[in-house]
Design a protein around this motif. Sequence first.
Motif, short mmCIF file in Angstrom:
data_model
loop_
_atom_site.label_atom_id
_atom_site.label_comp_id
_atom_site.label_asym_id
_atom_site.label_seq_id
_atom_site.Cartn_x
_atom_site.Cartn_y
_atom_site.Cartn_z
N PRO A 268 0.67 -1.18 -0.05
CA PRO A 268 -0.04 -0.02 0.19
C PRO A 268 1.24 1.46 -0.23
CG PRO A 268 -0.07 -0.80 2.46
CD PRO A 268 0.60 -2.06 1.82
N ASP A 269 0.46 2.56 -0.39
CA ASP A 269 1.16 3.19 -0.54
C ASP A 269 1.16 3.98 0.90
OD1 ASP A 269 -1.58 3.97 -1.01
OD2 ASP A 269 -1.31 5.71 -2.28
N ARG B 242 -0.67 7.03 1.53
CA ARG B 242 -2.06 7.15 2.23
C ARG B 242 -3.07 6.38 2.86
NH1 ARG B 242 -4.82 8.29 -2.30
NH2 ARG B 242 -7.07 7.99 -1.79
N GLU B 243 -2.65 5.08 1.18
CA GLU B 243 -3.68 4.17 2.32
C GLU B 243 -3.73 3.21 3.08
OE1 GLU B 243 -4.93 -0.11 -0.10
OE2 GLU B 243 -3.14 1.33 -0.91
N PHE B 244 -1.91 3.17 3.58
CA PHE B 244 -1.18 3.54 5.34
C PHE B 244 -2.35 3.57 6.15
CE2 PHE B 244 1.21 2.57 8.49
CZ PHE B 244 2.04 0.85 8.72
N LYS C 252 -4.54 5.71 5.75
CA LYS C 252 -6.22 4.97 5.97
C LYS C 252 -6.77 3.70 6.93
CE LYS C 252 -9.92 6.84 3.13
NZ LYS C 252 -10.00 6.52 1.90
N ILE C 253 -5.68 2.88 6.84
CA ILE C 253 -6.07 1.07 7.12
C ILE C 253 -5.70 1.61 8.90
CG2 ILE C 253 -4.96 -1.27 7.75
CD1 ILE C 253 -4.21 -0.66 4.17
#
Length: 70
Positions: free
Chosen positions: A29-30, A32-34, A36-37
């Motif tokens: 994951p990039d 931002r995605e990391f 968010k998770i």
Amino acid sequence: MADQLQEILDVPREFLREGIQFISKSQKPDRREFLKISQAVGVGFLIMGAVGYVVKLIHIPLNNVLVGGA
């Protein structure tokens, strides 16, 4: 007998093939995605902790009343 042996040997081969295919198609994951998770997991921990605290807060006095103040 040979057919049964072949079927038994095909299961790990197919599992390994599908696993390699899955790993090759997956990606990290990039940032931002990391984040968010991580935030979603953190909120989940907080909610589950609050629920556990409230249940424990209700359970202790209720248990004392039911057992007889032991």
